[in-house]
Design an enzyme around this catalytic site. Structure first.
Site, PDB file in Angstrom:
ATOM      1  N   THR A  50       6.398  13.395   4.933  1.00  0.00           N
ATOM      2  CA  THR A  50       5.951  13.562   3.551  1.00  0.00           C
ATOM      3  C   THR A  50       5.026  14.774   3.474  1.00  0.00           C
ATOM      4  OG1 THR A  50       3.965  12.210   3.827  1.00  0.00           O
ATOM      5  CG2 THR A  50       6.006  11.061   3.240  1.00  0.00           C
ATOM      6  N   LYS A 104      -0.462  -3.563   9.591  1.00  0.00           N
ATOM      7  CA  LYS A 104       0.987  -3.366   9.515  1.00  0.00           C
ATOM      8  C   LYS A 104       1.734  -4.373  10.382  1.00  0.00           C
ATOM      9  CE  LYS A 104       1.465  -0.072   6.523  1.00  0.00           C
ATOM     10  NZ  LYS A 104       2.215  -0.325   5.274  1.00  0.00           N
ATOM     11  N   ASP A 155      -5.964   0.415  -9.135  1.00  0.00           N
ATOM     12  CA  ASP A 155      -6.432   0.308  -7.756  1.00  0.00           C
ATOM     13  C   ASP A 155      -5.945  -1.034  -7.219  1.00  0.00           C
ATOM     14  OD1 ASP A 155      -7.757  -0.010  -5.370  1.00  0.00           O
ATOM     15  OD2 ASP A 155      -9.746   0.470  -6.154  1.00  0.00           O
ATOM     16  N   TYR A 171      -5.356  -0.049  10.915  1.00  0.00           N
ATOM     17  CA  TYR A 171      -4.105   0.141  10.171  1.00  0.00           C
ATOM     18  C   TYR A 171      -2.952  -0.556  10.880  1.00  0.00           C
ATOM     19  CZ  TYR A 171      -0.029   2.716   8.327  1.00  0.00           C
ATOM     20  OH  TYR A 171       1.197   3.066   7.783  1.00  0.00           O
ATOM     21  N   ASN A 211       4.594  -1.148  -1.214  1.00  0.00           N
ATOM     22  CA  ASN A 211       4.626   0.113  -0.474  1.00  0.00           C
ATOM     23  C   ASN A 211       3.249   0.703  -0.201  1.00  0.00           C
ATOM     24  OD1 ASN A 211       5.673   2.933   0.301  1.00  0.00           O
ATOM     25  ND2 ASN A 211       4.589   3.354  -1.621  1.00  0.00           N
TER      26      ASN A 211
END
Length: 255
Positions: free
Chosen positions: A195, A164, A68, A160, A95
């Site tokens: 994906t 980023k 984790d 998020y 990543n």
């Protein structure tokens, strides 16, 4: 179509976070097939073990550690274990992340801290863990995965997007901090990468059509497209490139 081969990546130790699926899986596969010694971490233990087993059966050097990345001590220990196995990392690919949708009005301090841990904090502490080894080895390459989401004002993921956007600032700062030791630090910024997870959770046929309409290039951005840019940034071919961000987004029209 035959892809580029980078001799400078052969036998180099590479560490990848979030490598069990999606873009991360493409990174693991592509680096392994360049002849690198790949170590990767993920919380998805079954997927990670299956990927490592398959690539090892192909004759590649791949090690998976279930971890984790929000547990900083455990993650840095995993990086140390990989260094014992493969040697000091010459490449780090930050990543791992998670674009969980959320309503900004319902964000709590606890949720904020959790999302920053998942999407930003581990980048810094992975860099901290690998940098001494890269210095001993004479240099290296660190690749931080960003996102165009904050550039194109994507709704529903403000925390998020904040994380980023911060990654580019971290990239610039650490490029300066580490450049004297021949360590390059760059950001790789994907567009709307198709994906399996995105298809299952978010991308409808209408979404895919809209995305293609906003790209300059026809077609879909796939995980391998991101991996191929990562290979270039990891290889000695990019030895004088640092502190930059590279967009793999099909030529999206940004505001």
């Amino acid at each position: 179509m035959e892809q580029a081969h980078y001799p400078s990546l052969r036998d180099q130790a590479v560490v990848i976070s979030g490598g069990a699926s999606g873009i991360g899986e493409a990174l693991v596969r592509n680096f392994a097939r360049q002849g690198a010694k790949v170590g990767f971490v993920d919380i998805a233990q079954a997927q990670g073990e299956a990927l490592a087993t398959a690539l090892t059966a192909e004759g590649h050097t791949v090690k998976f550690i279930a971890c984790d990345i929000t547990n900083t001590a455990a993650y840095q220990a995993a990086i140390a274990d990989l260094a014992q196995l493969h040697g000091d990392a010459r490449v780090l690919v930050n990543n791992a992340g998670h674009d969980q949708r959320h309503d900004w009005r319902e964000v709590t301090p606890e949720y904020w801290d959790d999302r920053m841990a998942v999407n930003l904090k581990h980048f810094f502490f992975a860099i901290q863990a690998v940098a001494p080894g890269m210095k001993r080895a004479g240099g290296g390459s660190i690749i931080n995965f960003g996102s165009i989401s904050w550039m194109i004002l994507t709704p529903g993921i403000p925390v998020y997007e904040t994380a980023k956007a911060a990654i580019h600032g971290m990239t610039r700062a650490m490029a300066r901090e580490l450049g004297c030791d021949a360590i390059r630090v760059n950001s790789l910024v994907p567009g709307a990468v198709v994906t399996q997870r995105q298809l299952e959770l978010w991308l409808t046929p209408e979404d895919l059509a809209s995305i293609e309409a906003q790209q300059a290039l026809n077609g879909r951005v796939m995980p391998d497209d991101c991996a191929r840019m990562a290979l270039f940034l990891a290889a000695e071919d990019s030895r004088m490139i640092s502190g930059q961000q590279f967009l793999v987004d099909g030529g999206w029209a940004h505001t």
